[in-house]
Design a protein around this motif. Structure first.
Motif, PDB file in Angstrom:
ATOM      1  N   UNK A 156      -7.379  -6.866   0.207  1.00  0.00           N
ATOM      2  CA  UNK A 156      -7.413  -5.414   0.224  1.00  0.00           C
ATOM      3  C   UNK A 156      -7.072  -4.872   1.589  1.00  0.00           C
ATOM      4  N   UNK A 157      -7.122  -3.574   1.687  1.00  0.00           N
ATOM      5  CA  UNK A 157      -6.816  -2.882   2.941  1.00  0.00           C
ATOM      6  C   UNK A 157      -7.563  -1.564   2.955  1.00  0.00           C
ATOM      7  N   UNK A 158      -8.109  -1.228   4.121  1.00  0.00           N
ATOM      8  CA  UNK A 158      -8.717   0.084   4.324  1.00  0.00           C
ATOM      9  C   UNK A 158      -8.160   0.669   5.606  1.00  0.00           C
ATOM     10  N   UNK A 159      -8.109   1.985   5.682  1.00  0.00           N
ATOM     11  CA  UNK A 159      -7.548   2.629   6.865  1.00  0.00           C
ATOM     12  C   UNK A 159      -8.216   3.968   7.097  1.00  0.00           C
ATOM     13  N   UNK A 160      -8.204   4.394   8.359  1.00  0.00           N
ATOM     14  CA  UNK A 160      -8.685   5.718   8.753  1.00  0.00           C
ATOM     15  C   UNK A 160      -7.584   6.389   9.559  1.00  0.00           C
ATOM     16  N   UNK A 161      -7.274   7.624   9.210  1.00  0.00           N
ATOM     17  CA  UNK A 161      -6.277   8.427   9.923  1.00  0.00           C
ATOM     18  C   UNK A 161      -6.984   9.646  10.511  1.00  0.00           C
ATOM     19  N   UNK A 162      -7.119   9.652  11.841  1.00  0.00           N
ATOM     20  CA  UNK A 162      -7.838  10.712  12.538  1.00  0.00           C
ATOM     21  C   UNK A 162      -6.857  11.584  13.304  1.00  0.00           C
ATOM     22  N   UNK A 218      -4.070   5.883  13.638  1.00  0.00           N
ATOM     23  CA  UNK A 218      -4.204   5.071  12.430  1.00  0.00           C
ATOM     24  C   UNK A 218      -4.954   3.778  12.768  1.00  0.00           C
ATOM     25  N   UNK A 219      -6.079   3.548  12.094  1.00  0.00           N
ATOM     26  CA  UNK A 219      -6.819   2.294  12.203  1.00  0.00           C
ATOM     27  C   UNK A 219      -6.723   1.576  10.860  1.00  0.00           C
ATOM     28  N   UNK A 220      -6.197   0.367  10.880  1.00  0.00           N
ATOM     29  CA  UNK A 220      -6.011  -0.414   9.660  1.00  0.00           C
ATOM     30  C   UNK A 220      -6.950  -1.620   9.683  1.00  0.00           C
ATOM     31  N   UNK A 221      -7.712  -1.777   8.610  1.00  0.00           N
ATOM     32  CA  UNK A 221      -8.655  -2.882   8.455  1.00  0.00           C
ATOM     33  C   UNK A 221      -8.103  -3.799   7.358  1.00  0.00           C
ATOM     34  N   UNK A 269      -8.434  -5.512  12.856  1.00  0.00           N
ATOM     35  CA  UNK A 269      -8.326  -4.064  13.061  1.00  0.00           C
ATOM     36  C   UNK A 269      -7.126  -3.790  13.963  1.00  0.00           C
ATOM     37  N   UNK A 270      -6.171  -3.014  13.459  1.00  0.00           N
ATOM     38  CA  UNK A 270      -4.987  -2.613  14.223  1.00  0.00           C
ATOM     39  C   UNK A 270      -4.993  -1.108  14.409  1.00  0.00           C
ATOM     40  N   UNK A 271      -4.613  -0.655  15.588  1.00  0.00           N
ATOM     41  CA  UNK A 271      -4.598   0.778  15.906  1.00  0.00           C
ATOM     42  C   UNK A 271      -3.214   1.189  16.385  1.00  0.00           C
TER      43      UNK A 271
END
Length: 524
Positions: free
Chosen positions: A515-521, A478-481, A495-497
């Motif tokens: 706001x918040x954006x995130x990527x879940x790989x 999980x990467x949180x922006x 950026x938190x991982x």
């Protein structure tokens, strides 16, 4: 999925020599749609339509009277006149509806007008003429228990349009776009190189490349710069060739003035040049003449393998299913209007229900700080669907000798990786929560990777997002922006991982207009 029950009802008894009018009705799980079928010898002219939508007197609606205007909340009896569609209504705390128009291809546009205590009546943008039997566009009412659920179910709009007319769609490519406005060879080549290095796919050359865009004498068949926009030189063939060598497509802006008189000359010429698509500028909208002209023009573009974006007041009605080279359109209160986060949230639950929206995003332009935040800008690219995603509308590649950290120039801040990895089309979408007055949160998946976008309005909010939409038995990175004033970069994005699975809950406090954006790989 296209599942419905259908009935066709004859309205009254037609006198000898008079047309037969029938009402075709479809009932879906998420709403009802209907249209009028007129049979007879013709010709026919439709001058008005008496369709109306009675609503409970306590209904609240979110309305705007132009496609790029601010959406406002009002009691239904105070909604006003000439209201855009789709129109979103709250009939009760657990009952939302969207009223709109689908399949509007060769008919005058419909808008809503408040009538009586709690009714919305239909008003047409002029007469529509038909030589013989015809069907009107569909009118629909979609319903849901929440505004997030209403955003989830917009497949109905596409199902009310005909299947694709384009047999071979292999050339239709989604992607991310950077607008180039120096209109110089040096600036264009630098822009193409930046795009190729940062995971984008297209460059748009905006107004001015063939003269003053509103001048009837301007000729879009030749490069002839508007001196108010550029002194040149601008070697467009060389730029197109360089872009092709880098795997970058070229989109050309053409104002409606040139399109209307030169379309049949321009399309084979642009195909010969190797252009990927056209942005139609300031198109006429509303009357039947211009509705038909525009969709006929998009269909002609498909024959020359040209994709299309439509500028300004046009609103989607699902025709992109029939004409899949129709990538996106404005008709949206985007970054060009410096829309605040509150306005964007309302856009998501109103205009967003219509389909793809060209939001004209920017990232490094100073207006970001008055609209909301940089994490909000990241989130908007997930929240607002557009197969052509214009990421950097007001942002520029720094020219040689300029200060690369000056406002408005593209910079390699750490979160630029988000944009380079961002898809523009999706395999799955989950609207997690939201309301037109407060906030919006969506999760979208492409090739197994999830992207989350969350945008907040005028009140601080504690966000708690269960990640139970993730695949069971898998762990994810999980990467949180998120926005953090303490971060020492120009954009203040943190950026938190971490490693999570579907049992996790993503918790963050969102400040006003943050706001918040995130990527879940998925992990191997």
């Amino acid at each position: 999925r296209d599942q419905f029950n259908e009935a066709t009802l004859t309205l009254g008894e037609a006198a000898a020599g008079q047309p037969v009018v029938r009402l075709q009705v479809r009932a879906y799980d998420t709403g009802v749609a209907f249209r009028y079928l007129v049979d007879g010898a013709g010709p026919f002219t439709v001058t008005s339509e008496k369709t109306s939508f009675p609503l409970p007197v306590e209904t609240q609606v979110w309305v705007s009277d132009r496609a790029q205007g601010k959406a406002r909340k009002a009691a239904v009896n105070q909604a006003g006149k000439d209201l855009e569609r789709p129109l979103t209504a709250e009939l009760a705390p657990d009952l939302f509806a969207a009223l709109g128009e689908a399949g509007q291809r060769d008919h005058a546009r419909m808008k809503f007008t408040a009538a009586g205590a709690s009714t919305l009546a239909v008003r047409l943008a002029g007469p529509s003429k038909f030589p013989a039997a015809f069907a009107t566009p569909w009118r629909y009412v979609r319903t849901a228990a929440s505004s997030a659920e209403l955003a989830q179910g917009n497949g109905l709009l596409l199902n009310l349009n005909e299947p694709s007319e384009v047999a071979d769609t292999s050339w239709i490519k989604p992607g991310k776009v950077l607008r180039e406005t120096t209109l110089t060879t040096t600036g264009a080549l630098a822009c193409v190189d930046w795009i190729a290095a940062h995971g984008l796919q297209y460059v748009l050359f905006d107004a001015g490349w063939y003269g003053e865009e509103h001048d009837p004498k301007s000729d879009a068949r030749v490069v002839n710069l508007d001196p108010k926009r550029s002194k040149g030189p601008f070697d467009l063939p060389a730029v197109i060739a360089h872009a092709k060598s880098k795997g970058v497509g070229v989109i050309l802006y053409v104002n409606h003035v040139a399109l209307e008189k030169q379309l049949d000359d321009l399309l084979p010429l642009f195909e010969k040049w190797g252009v990927a698509g056209i942005k139609f500028g300031f198109v006429n909208v509303g009357p039947q003449q211009w509705t038909a002209w525009q969709h006929d023009a998009i269909a002609k573009c498909a024959k020359h393998r040209l994709m299309v974006d439509v500028h300004d007041e046009y609103r989607m009605t699902g025709v992109e299913r029939t004409l899949p080279n129709f990538m996106t359109s404005e008709g949206i209160r985007g970054d060009e209007e410096s829309a605040s986060n509150e306005e964007v949230v309302r856009t998501i639950f109103t205009r967003g229900l219509a389909g793809p929206g060209d939001q004209t995003n920017c990232y490094f332009n100073p207006r970001v700080n008055t609209m909301g935040s940089h994490a909000s800008q990241l989130a908007k690219t997930v929240l607002i669907y557009s197969p052509w995603q214009f990421l950097f509308w007001y942002d520029r590649v720094a020219p040689a000798g300029a200060n690369p950290t000056a406002p408005g120039f593209l910079q390699d801040v750490p979160e630029m990786t988000f944009f380079s990895r961002l898809p523009t089309i999706w395999d799955d979408t989950r609207w997690l929560e939201g309301h037109p007055d407060t906030h919006a949160v969506v999760a979208r998946k492409k090739d197994g990777v999830w992207f989350i976008g969350a945008i907040n309005g005028a009140a601080e909010r504690e966000l708690r997002l269960p990640l139970d939409f993730l695949e069971p038995g898998k762990s994810y990175t999980l990467e949180v922006f998120s926005d953090d004033p303490a971060v020492k970069t120009p954009t203040r994005v943190r950026i938190d991982t971490s490693t999570v699975d579907r049992s996790a809950i993503l918790t963050r406090k969102l400040a006003v207009r943050n706001g918040l954006a995130a990527i879940l790989t998925p992990n191997p």
